[in-house]
Motif scaffolding. Structure first.
Motif, PDB file in Angstrom:
ATOM      1  N   ASP A   1     -15.733 -25.516 -66.033  1.00  0.00           N
ATOM      2  CA  ASP A   1     -15.359 -25.948 -67.517  1.00  0.00           C
ATOM      3  C   ASP A   1     -15.221 -24.601 -67.891  1.00  0.00           C
ATOM      4  OD1 ASP A   1     -15.231 -28.654 -67.163  1.00  0.00           O
ATOM      5  OD2 ASP A   1     -17.393 -28.544 -66.914  1.00  0.00           O
ATOM      6  N   VAL A   2     -15.867 -23.407 -67.829  1.00  0.00           N
ATOM      7  CA  VAL A   2     -16.080 -22.578 -68.744  1.00  0.00           C
ATOM      8  C   VAL A   2     -16.351 -21.196 -67.792  1.00  0.00           C
ATOM      9  CG1 VAL A   2     -18.571 -22.857 -69.292  1.00  0.00           C
ATOM     10  CG2 VAL A   2     -17.299 -21.209 -70.756  1.00  0.00           C
ATOM     11  N   CYS A   3     -16.078 -19.947 -68.178  1.00  0.00           N
ATOM     12  CA  CYS A   3     -16.332 -18.665 -67.439  1.00  0.00           C
ATOM     13  C   CYS A   3     -17.390 -17.883 -68.323  1.00  0.00           C
ATOM     14  CB  CYS A   3     -15.363 -17.969 -66.765  1.00  0.00           C
ATOM     15  SG  CYS A   3     -15.504 -16.109 -66.334  1.00  0.00           S
ATOM     16  N   ILE A   4     -18.144 -17.423 -67.653  1.00  0.00           N
ATOM     17  CA  ILE A   4     -19.022 -16.279 -68.574  1.00  0.00           C
ATOM     18  C   ILE A   4     -19.318 -14.889 -67.599  1.00  0.00           C
ATOM     19  CG2 ILE A   4     -21.532 -16.162 -69.705  1.00  0.00           C
ATOM     20  CD1 ILE A   4     -20.212 -18.666 -70.373  1.00  0.00           C
ATOM     21  N   SER A   5     -19.122 -13.912 -68.224  1.00  0.00           N
ATOM     22  CA  SER A   5     -19.273 -12.563 -67.706  1.00  0.00           C
ATOM     23  C   SER A   5     -19.652 -11.541 -68.795  1.00  0.00           C
ATOM     24  CB  SER A   5     -17.751 -12.145 -67.351  1.00  0.00           C
ATOM     25  OG  SER A   5     -18.092 -10.827 -66.657  1.00  0.00           O
ATOM     26  N   ALA A   6     -20.661 -10.721 -68.139  1.00  0.00           N
ATOM     27  CA  ALA A   6     -21.136  -9.667 -69.117  1.00  0.00           C
ATOM     28  C   ALA A   6     -20.360  -8.302 -68.655  1.00  0.00           C
ATOM     29  CB  ALA A   6     -22.572  -9.431 -68.991  1.00  0.00           C
ATOM     30  N   GLY A   7     -19.206  -8.530 -67.916  1.00  0.00           N
ATOM     31  CA  GLY A   7     -18.731  -7.359 -67.267  1.00  0.00           C
ATOM     32  C   GLY A   7     -17.792  -6.444 -68.387  1.00  0.00           C
ATOM     33  N   ASN A   8     -16.782  -5.507 -67.870  1.00  0.00           N
ATOM     34  CA  ASN A   8     -15.807  -5.055 -68.591  1.00  0.00           C
ATOM     35  C   ASN A   8     -14.927  -5.771 -69.428  1.00  0.00           C
ATOM     36  OD1 ASN A   8     -13.384  -3.622 -68.930  1.00  0.00           O
ATOM     37  ND2 ASN A   8     -13.850  -1.972 -67.545  1.00  0.00           N
ATOM     38  N   THR A   9     -15.169  -5.583 -70.918  1.00  0.00           N
ATOM     39  CA  THR A   9     -14.301  -6.444 -71.575  1.00  0.00           C
ATOM     40  C   THR A   9     -12.972  -6.460 -71.652  1.00  0.00           C
ATOM     41  OG1 THR A   9     -16.244  -5.980 -73.306  1.00  0.00           O
ATOM     42  CG2 THR A   9     -14.030  -6.898 -74.118  1.00  0.00           C
ATOM     43  N   GLY A  10     -12.318  -5.328 -71.529  1.00  0.00           N
ATOM     44  CA  GLY A  10     -11.054  -4.936 -71.064  1.00  0.00           C
ATOM     45  C   GLY A  10     -10.421  -5.524 -69.883  1.00  0.00           C
TER      46      GLY A  10
END
Length: 355
Positions: free
Chosen positions: A98-107
């Motif tokens: 339902d949703v994706c979460i990442s702390a990675g490279n914003t661009g």
């Protein structure tokens, strides 16, 4: 049950922060389920130590991890199909999450999200929305970095996206919306901002209370529920606020430890300082929501700790529970229907004037 896709390799610390953060979510959101994507040799040894998390998770090995310094085009070209970031986004596209979460490279995250999920039919560019602590409580501020420069119609789109998020997050029936400007007077500011303000006033949408222009100090005051701007100024405002919070914290720590009297004063006022520390804790409001896509993606700060990552995951959880995407689609349809009527009326008035 909310299904959450996790890019375990994102951020400065990768799974060493991501997995402890997910454990906090397991304790606080028992109906959350996780699809975790990452490199097995990095994730598995840590994941196996969290029995409760293993019980509500499914892990998928990915060969590629997008680096924090990768250019978006490079990450999209090399990390597509194989990276943990892409797989987490793709899980949302395929309906597995339902949703994706990442702390990675914003661009890279934005580039992949746009490519994989696509923008909603009437949205030209997506926006990143942040939760901003204010004197009154919290506000939504967007865009904080996705779109550099914006015309009047994009600012209107951001207003609709932000008001839908405020309604979902704060349970406000008609959120107040303000356009960030160099003054509150109607004659001030760029033409794009003035045009957006005029169109919002004329549309008089039931889903939002258009307040008018707001200035920078209105953000912290909480003068409106939603502050709308383009990504350049929004990102500077966000980073300035975060830096100011840390600066004040350092000033207080230094002042309270300088003398014996100051240390005694700190002990006497410890409860008050603890409350101040909690209000100024940027981890509590960690997470930028990508709005305007055919799916929900949340970007966590890359340097956050496990508590901050948990806050980003819980923000995504709350957006799913509140039906954010459905709210946005309904409000976009209403606005564009009104905009069409206004254009038709303007054309009729123009023809009548010529006659």
């Amino acid at each position: 049950m909310v299904r959450i896709a996790i890019d375990a390799m994102g951020g400065d610390h990768g799974p060493e922060v991501v997995l402890p953060g997910l454990m906090k979510v397991v304790e606080r959101r028992p109906d959350a389920r996780f699809l975790i994507f990452g490199r097995a040799e990095k994730v598995r040894p840590l994941l196996d130590g969290y029995e409760k998390l293993v019980a509500v998770s499914e892990f998928t090995h990915c060969d590629v991890a997008v680096r924090m310094d990768d250019k978006p085009s490079q990450a999209l070209r090399q990390g597509r199909w194989k990276s943990s970031m892409w797989k987490a986004i793709e899980a949302v596209k395929n309906g597995d999450a339902d949703v994706c979460i990442s702390a990675g490279n914003t661009g890279a995250l934005m580039a992949m999200s746009k490519f994989c999920l696509r923008t909603m039919a009437s949205i030209e560019r997506p926006a990143i929305a942040a939760i901003w602590p204010t004197i009154r409580g919290e506000s939504v501020v967007l865009d904080v970095g996705a779109t550099i420069g914006a015309d009047a119609h994009q600012l209107i789109d951001f207003s609709i996206l932000g008001s839908a998020m405020a309604r979902a997050l704060f349970a406000i029936e008609r959120p107040s919306v303000g356009l960030l400007n160099v003054g509150v007077e109607e004659v001030k500011g760029q033409e794009e901002v003035k045009e957006a303000g005029r169109l919002l006033r004329e549309a008089n949408l039931k889903s939002m209370d258009y307040h008018g222009f707001v200035e920078g100090d209105d953000i912290g005051k909480g003068s409106v529920d939603v502050v709308v701007t383009e990504g350049f100024s929004g990102n500077i405002a966000l980073k300035t606020a975060e830096g100011t919070a840390r600066q004040i914290g350092e000033y207080l720590r230094e002042a309270m430890s300088r003398t014996l009297r100051a240390k005694l004063g700190y002990l006497l006022a410890k409860d008050a300082f603890d409350l101040l520390r909690e209000k100024m804790d940027v981890r509590k409001i960690n997470g930028g929501v990508f709005l305007g896509l055919n799916g929900i993606v949340v970007k966590s700060h890359g340097g956050t700790d496990d508590e901050g990552f948990a806050a980003a995951v819980e923000l995504g959880y709350d957006m799913v529970q509140a039906g954010l995407l459905d709210r946005i689609k309904i409000e976009l349809d209403i606005f564009h229907g009104k905009a069409l009527k206004l254009r038709e009326k303007a054309a009729e008035d123009s023809v009548a004037g010529e006659e």
